[in-house]
Design an enzyme around this catalytic site. Structure first.
Site, PDB file in Angstrom:
ATOM      1  N   ASP A 197       0.849  -1.189   0.000  1.00 12.84           N
ATOM      2  CA  ASP A 197       0.000   0.000   0.000  1.00 12.84           C
ATOM      3  C   ASP A 197       0.882   1.235   0.000  1.00 12.84           C
ATOM      4  O   ASP A 197       1.364   1.676   1.043  1.00 12.84           O
ATOM      5  CB  ASP A 197      -0.918  -0.010   1.231  1.00 12.84           C
ATOM      6  CG  ASP A 197      -1.781   1.238   1.295  1.00 12.84           C
ATOM      7  OD1 ASP A 197      -1.774   2.020   0.320  1.00 12.84           O
ATOM      8  OD2 ASP A 197      -2.453   1.428   2.330  1.00 12.84           O
ATOM      9  N   ASP A 226      10.444  -3.218 -11.659  1.00 12.42           N
ATOM     10  CA  ASP A 226       9.409  -4.173 -12.031  1.00 12.42           C
ATOM     11  C   ASP A 226       8.007  -3.584 -11.855  1.00 12.42           C
ATOM     12  O   ASP A 226       7.743  -2.833 -10.914  1.00 12.42           O
ATOM     13  CB  ASP A 226       9.552  -5.407 -11.126  1.00 12.42           C
ATOM     14  CG  ASP A 226       8.693  -6.567 -11.584  1.00 12.42           C
ATOM     15  OD1 ASP A 226       8.869  -7.001 -12.736  1.00 12.42           O
ATOM     16  OD2 ASP A 226       7.840  -7.032 -10.797  1.00 12.42           O
ATOM     17  N   GLU A 256       9.349  -1.309 -16.137  1.00 11.00           N
ATOM     18  CA  GLU A 256       8.567  -2.254 -16.931  1.00 11.00           C
ATOM     19  C   GLU A 256       7.102  -1.874 -16.823  1.00 11.00           C
ATOM     20  O   GLU A 256       6.457  -2.114 -15.804  1.00 11.00           O
ATOM     21  CB  GLU A 256       8.767  -3.686 -16.409  1.00 11.00           C
ATOM     22  CG  GLU A 256       7.915  -4.694 -17.149  1.00 11.00           C
ATOM     23  CD  GLU A 256       7.282  -5.746 -16.251  1.00 11.00           C
ATOM     24  OE1 GLU A 256       6.873  -6.781 -16.784  1.00 11.00           O
ATOM     25  OE2 GLU A 256       7.185  -5.541 -15.019  1.00 11.00           O
ATOM     26  N   GLY A 295       3.909 -12.157 -43.936  1.00 17.78           N
ATOM     27  CA  GLY A 295       4.366 -11.182 -44.922  1.00 17.78           C
ATOM     28  C   GLY A 295       3.359 -10.083 -45.225  1.00 17.78           C
ATOM     29  O   GLY A 295       3.649  -9.165 -45.986  1.00 17.78           O
TER      30      GLY A 295
END
Ligand code: CA
Length: 485
Positions: A197, A226, A256, A295
């Site tokens: 928290d 992180d 991240e 492709g």
């Protein structure tokens, strides 16, 4: 920069020593920064990759969660590895996981409501008594470095009710999920374990004290952070400021934020006032879309709506990581044939800080995945020759390219790069008049015939189907042939 681990490294406690052994080779090849895995004790002890955080003060020193050493080794080996790498000229990014903890030592009784997993703002139960793993006392460490212990008031929720043997997302009474966080599921504060928290000043103080201790103990060059989308956005803006002041050094940090939506990334950067970089997740998904399109993907779009295009100074570009590799939570592995294209794009252009994945460099034995062919060449090319003015030729839906015109400081620098996700093709690109009359060779496929540069500096370069070609002068060609296996 290189992410120096993949998910399935052996649990032999020798990894930090391996870093030391590999350092010279990595440096020689062109790697000058390593992102090392989380170094503290996880709930699964020596089997932990490091993201199931138990005790951030235990760097492989205390008999906790079934072992003294972590998967990667002991605290001494870790500190030695960081220092040795730095002494050799390799910077070290350490992995910071402050969103959650798991593997608590004791149960506590709390009152909590259960939330709808798809809409975390919706309660699906009345407040009820629940028994939860929220008390962390770290008996094995016994107060060394910090006597702080955690209880349920430092968290706002968890996902397991021991008494009722029930999974769910439980929000503790009197708490709200932190905001602002990512808006998926209404509020994506909660990810796993016991969720810190960050609106509780005691929690913030605890992780701030720890951050200072960690910097002073390990002396890293920066942080890989992180799960930032699950943490109150303003937290890292403030936390990094405090820690940089403490450290007396404006260290590098990369977060991240796992989202393919560029607007979410740029919004986060605005909130944290550009105090960190972010991994270019939208670019990873462009690679994925392109490589799985048979492709059909329009190559002109490859860099559109990516961080490296919109905010290059804040972009850490990458192709894959420990979460996207096979068997992992964000599995979205870029196929082998496309990897050299993706790496050429992140390594040979001037924008963005590229991060090479360990699993691509060494392969992933667990899944019989070999190293990416040509990756060492591309890293080496970046180090020695990818310099000078860049001009893009993203002007065709299947064959695109760019040139680097070289500069005076880097002898023989300059190259032409061409790539396609479809059939073979060619393109006239201008590599600069100073190369008039010279022959350029494709170092990716040594069997290709050379291209002669005309008096304007143009060459008609070509590329085989589903591949990348990198055209360099004869001196570079010789250097690569002699020095890169
Ligand atoms: Ca959170």
């Amino acid at each position: 920069m290189m992410q120096y681990f993949e998910w399935y490294l052996p649990n032999n406690g020798l990894f930090w020593d391996r870093c030391v052994v590999q350092a010279d080779k990595l440096l020689e090849n062109g790697i000058n920064m390593l992102w090392l895995p989380p170094a503290y004790k996880g709930a699964t002890g020596k089997d932990s990759v490091g993201y199931d955080v138990y005790d951030t003060y235990d760097l492989g020193e205390f008999d906790q969660r079934g072992s003294v050493a972590t998967k990667y080794g002991t605290r001494d080996a870790y500190l030695n590895a960081v220092q040795t790498l730095q002494n050799k000229g390799i910077e070290v990014l350490v992995d910071i996981v402050l969103n959650h903890m798991t593997g608590a030592d004791e149960l506590e009784e709390v009152v909590a409501v259960e939330n709808n997993p798809e809409n975390r703002e919706e309660d699906i139960s009345e407040p009820e008594k629940r028994t939860v793993w929220t008390k962390y006392t770290f008996p094995g460490r016994a107060g060394k470095y910090s006597d702080f212990t955690w209880n349920y008031t430092h968290f706002n929720g968890t996902d397991w009710d021991e008494e009722h043997q029930q999974f769910g997302i439980f929000l503790f009474d009197g708490k709200a999920w932190n905001s602002e966080t990512d808006s998926e599921f209404a509020n994506f504060d909660y990810l796993m374990g016991t969720d810190l928290d960050m609106e509780n000043p005691e929690t913030v103080e605890a992780v701030t004290n720890w951050g200072k201790w960690y910097l002073d103990t390990v002396r890293p060059n920066g942080f890989r952070i992180d799960a930032v989308k699950h943490i109150r956005f303003e937290f890292y803006r403030d936390w990094l400021k405090v820690l940089r002041e403490h450290y007396g050094y404006d260290f590098f940090a990369v977060g991240e934020y796992w989202s393919s939506e560029i607007d979410k990334l740029t919004h986060y950067l605005d909130v944290v006032e550009d105090s960190m970089s972010l991994f270019d997740v939208p670019l990873h998904f462009s690679f994925q879309d392109c490589s799985y399109s048979n492709g059909a993907y329009d190559m002109r779009q490859l860099l559109e709506n990516t961080l490296v295009k919109l905010k290059p100074e804040n972009a850490v570009t990458f192709v894959d990581n420990h979460d996207t590799q096979p068997g992992q939570s964000l599995f979205s592995f870029i196929p082998t044939w496309f990897k050299p294209i993706a790496y050429a794009l992140i390594l040979l252009r001037s924008q963005g800080l590229p991060c090479v994945f360990y699993g691509d460099y060494y392969g992933i034995p667990n899944d019989n995945i070999p190293p990416v062919p040509t990756l060492k060449k591309l890293i080496y090319l970046r180090k020695k020759y990818a310099y000078g003015e860049q001009e893009d030729y993203f002007d065709d839906d299947s064959v695109v390219g760019f040139v680097r015109r070289g500069d005076d400081e880097h002898e023989n620098s300059g190259m032409a790069v061409l790539m396609t996700n479809a059939e073979c093709g060619s393109k006239i690109m201008n590599i600069g008049q100073k190369f008039a009359g010279r022959q350029f060779y494709n170092v990716i496929d040594l069997t290709n015939a050379p291209v002669t540069i005309d008096e304007e500096g143009n060459g008609e370069f070509f590329v085989d189907g589903g591949s990348v070609s990198v055209w360099v002068n004869e001196n570079v060609y010789r250097d690569i042939c002699l020095n890169i296996e």
